[in-house]
Enzyme design. Structure first.
Site, PDB file in Angstrom:
ATOM      1  N   LYS A 128      -8.804   3.316   6.577  1.00  0.00           N
ATOM      2  CA  LYS A 128      -8.660   2.893   5.190  1.00  0.00           C
ATOM      3  C   LYS A 128      -9.926   3.133   4.370  1.00  0.00           C
ATOM      4  CE  LYS A 128      -5.474  -0.971   6.145  1.00  0.00           C
ATOM      5  NZ  LYS A 128      -4.233  -0.591   5.442  1.00  0.00           N
ATOM      6  N   ARG A 148      13.473  -2.451  -1.960  1.00  0.00           N
ATOM      7  CA  ARG A 148      14.718  -2.459  -2.742  1.00  0.00           C
ATOM      8  C   ARG A 148      14.462  -1.922  -4.149  1.00  0.00           C
ATOM      9  NH1 ARG A 148      19.399  -4.950  -1.270  1.00  0.00           N
ATOM     10  NH2 ARG A 148      19.387  -6.380   0.497  1.00  0.00           N
ATOM     11  N   GLY A 174       3.766  -7.409   5.920  1.00  0.00           N
ATOM     12  CA  GLY A 174       4.598  -8.574   6.175  1.00  0.00           C
ATOM     13  C   GLY A 174       5.562  -8.455   7.334  1.00  0.00           C
ATOM     14  N   GLY A 185       0.671  -4.650  10.558  1.00  0.00           N
ATOM     15  CA  GLY A 185      -0.752  -4.984  10.538  1.00  0.00           C
ATOM     16  C   GLY A 185      -1.024  -6.159  11.443  1.00  0.00           C
ATOM     17  N   SER A 186      -1.149  -7.334  10.837  1.00  0.00           N
ATOM     18  CA  SER A 186      -1.494  -8.534  11.584  1.00  0.00           C
ATOM     19  C   SER A 186      -0.382  -8.950  12.544  1.00  0.00           C
ATOM     20  CB  SER A 186      -1.760  -9.667  10.593  1.00  0.00           C
ATOM     21  OG  SER A 186      -2.480  -9.181   9.476  1.00  0.00           O
TER      22      SER A 186
END
Lengths: 295, 227
Positions: A82, A166, A215, A236-237
């Site tokens: 990143k 969406r 998420g 990610g997490s």
């Protein structure tokens, strides 16, 4: 025989090879090995996973090159890293290291409040975040060869990822139904270049691969965004903040492949231990929301 | 004969990970019926199979996890044609240089992963593939593998200028280091479809078509057709 490197086809092509796969955030070579063994298609090398960046506060920057090189040595799959939004020197450094993809990421603290990196000027391909179609097309116009919706990183809460995906896909469907003369106004409203808007309307999809990020923390989350039309997922997490990262990683990989088969999803979701502890979006003050970074 | 209509083959594309959608689109663009393969049962009624590009480490795990290894080997043993691009080549190689275990030992070759380097070394070029004619193939190589050794039964279909091997065929199995499916190149897929049609209906192209009104399986049927 003329040989051309770093062409649009090779930049975009690597993302096409990652489709149907899971890209995992890792902070050490050991994590990277766990991710590769679980079937990750690529790893994102960074100093702290987003949940820890969120907890630590302060300025989040590009990772130490030594750490990135350690991860590049540890695995045979592509390594992404990143750079801060607009920080083209961090991007130059990452290119010099030879990373396979740069994520110009809202998870790090932005370095420029107006301009993103001119990604056409780089040999290495870029992935960028977006919340809607206009933002995706602005990033592609700047040279991004892959797009991901941002979600809300480090929350373990899939609601933003779903909203944004969406959003992008329904805006694409809206363009598909338009007359040619309506596309000019659509481009104005989207604040995106007309040629890209027209291309999306013609093909019914973005001109580059589109993943979801921010998420995803269970196999069911991954399958949800795949069923909605994502082409792959960033986690990610969600993996290294769960109770059993190797099993969670493997289960999310299986769920991303068999996203449309509830029996298999039930099987791979069994006995994974606790997923990461999530955050309700209402708990996050607007100023601490990462998805609003980038313009 | 697994297809409903002889001579109209149905080709599966392994869809566990990678650019399978591009292969499906390429097949459909030349009018070939194509279907996604994620589980062994998806191989039923398939006359040929494509193993797409992707990450070979991920694809090999998904092949093992869902028991696809033996059914794919069985499909290959039946004579159905297989075509692998990039990761598909690695997955079908008998030897993988520097470590990884063999997945589907279908091609008597040794292959080296990421042989050109990292993404910055990915490239595109015009490549002569004599078996496809004089018009060169526009070849896109992405973190591509190279074939370092070929066994005696392996035909080399294409090499780079420096002689490195990037396309091979051994009996019913074809593999390329590069991605025709990313460049609108359909000739490899047409070749596969032709081989699949021949496999589905051995009379196809073999000069021994049955009389249209003769019922198969009756005495003096297809087997005794004079040639």
């Amino acid at each position: 025989m003329t040989v051309q490197t770093s062409t649009w086809a090779t930049k975009k092509g690597l993302a096409q090879m990652l489709k149907g796969g899971v890209i995992m955030d890792v902070v050490t070579p050991d994590h990277a090995k766990i991710a590769e063994d679980a079937g990750a298609v690529a790893v994102m090398a960074l100093e702290r996973v987003p949940a820890d960046i969120r907890a630590a506060g302060g300025v989040a920057r590009m990772s130490d090159p030594e750490m990135i090189l350690g991860i590049m040595d540890a695995v045979s799959i592509p390594v992404m890293a990143k750079a801060r939004i607009g920080h083209f020197v961090e991007a130059q450094i990452l290119e010099a290291l030879g990373v396979d993809y740069i994520d110009e990421s809202e998870v790090l603290t932005p370095a420029d409040e107006t301009n993103h990196i001119d990604k056409h000027g780089f040999k290495v391909p870029f992935v960028c975040g977006c919340r809607d179609l206009g933002e995706a097309l602005r990033r592609i116009n700047e040279g991004a060869a892959m797009i991901r919706t941002k979600g809300e990183a480090g929350t373990g809460n899939v609601v933003e990822a779903v909203r944004q995906l969406r959003n992008v896909l329904s805006e694409i469907r809206r363009l598909e139904g338009m007359r040619d003369d309506e596309l000019f106004v659509a481009a104005k409203e989207l604040q995106a270049p007309y040629d890209l808007v027209r291309d999306v309307a013609e093909h019914g999809r973005l001109p580059v691969v589109n993943f979801v990020a921010g998420g995803i923390s269970t196999p069911a989350d991954a399958a949800l965004v795949m069923q909605l039309g994502s082409e792959g997922v960033f986690v990610g997490s969600g993996i290294f903040k769960s109770e059993d990262p190797a099993r969670m990683a493997n289960a999310i990989v299986q769920a991303t492949t068999h996203f449309d088969d509830p029996k298999i999803l039930a099987e791979v979701s069994k006995g994974l231990g606790a997923p990461m502890r999530g955050l309700a979006l209402e708990q996050i003050p607007d100023a601490e929301r990462l998805a609003t970074r980038g313009w | 004969m697994s297809t409903a209509r002889a001579g109209a083959p149905r080709i599966g594309v392994l869809a566990v990970q990678g650019d399978f959608a591009e292969h499906l689109a390429t097949l459909r663009s030349i009018g070939v019926a194509a279907t996604e393969v994620r589980l062994p049962s998806d191989l039923d009624g398939i006359d040929g199979l494509i193993l797409p590009g992707g990450e070979s480490t991920a694809i090999r795990r998904l092949i093992d996890r869902w028991g696809l290894r033996e059914p794919i080997l069985e499909l290959a043993r039946s004579g159905a044609p297989l075509y692998g691009t990039c990761a598909g080549l690695i997955v079908m190689a008998r030897d993988i240089v520097d470590g990884d275990a063999t997945v589907l030992p279908l091609l008597d070759v040794a292959v080296r992963r990421n042989a050109f380097g990292r993404q910055l070394d990915s490239f595109e070029t015009e490549l002569l593939v004599p078996v496809l004619g004089d018009q060169p193939v526009h070849a896109v190589f992405i973190r591509a593998p190279i074939i370092e050794r070929t066994g005696p039964g392996v035909d080399v279909l294409a090499t780079l200028d420096d002689g490195r091997i990037v396309a091979v065929r051994e009996r019913n199995v074809i593999a390329t280091s590069f991605h025709p499916e990313l460049a609108g190149e359909t000739r490899f897929h047409r070749l596969l479809a032709t081989m699949a049609a021949e496999h589905a209906d051995p009379a196809e192209g073999a000069g021994r078509r049955r009389h249209p009104t003769r019922r198969t399986g009756s005495a003096g049927g297809a087997g005794s057709t004079a040639s």
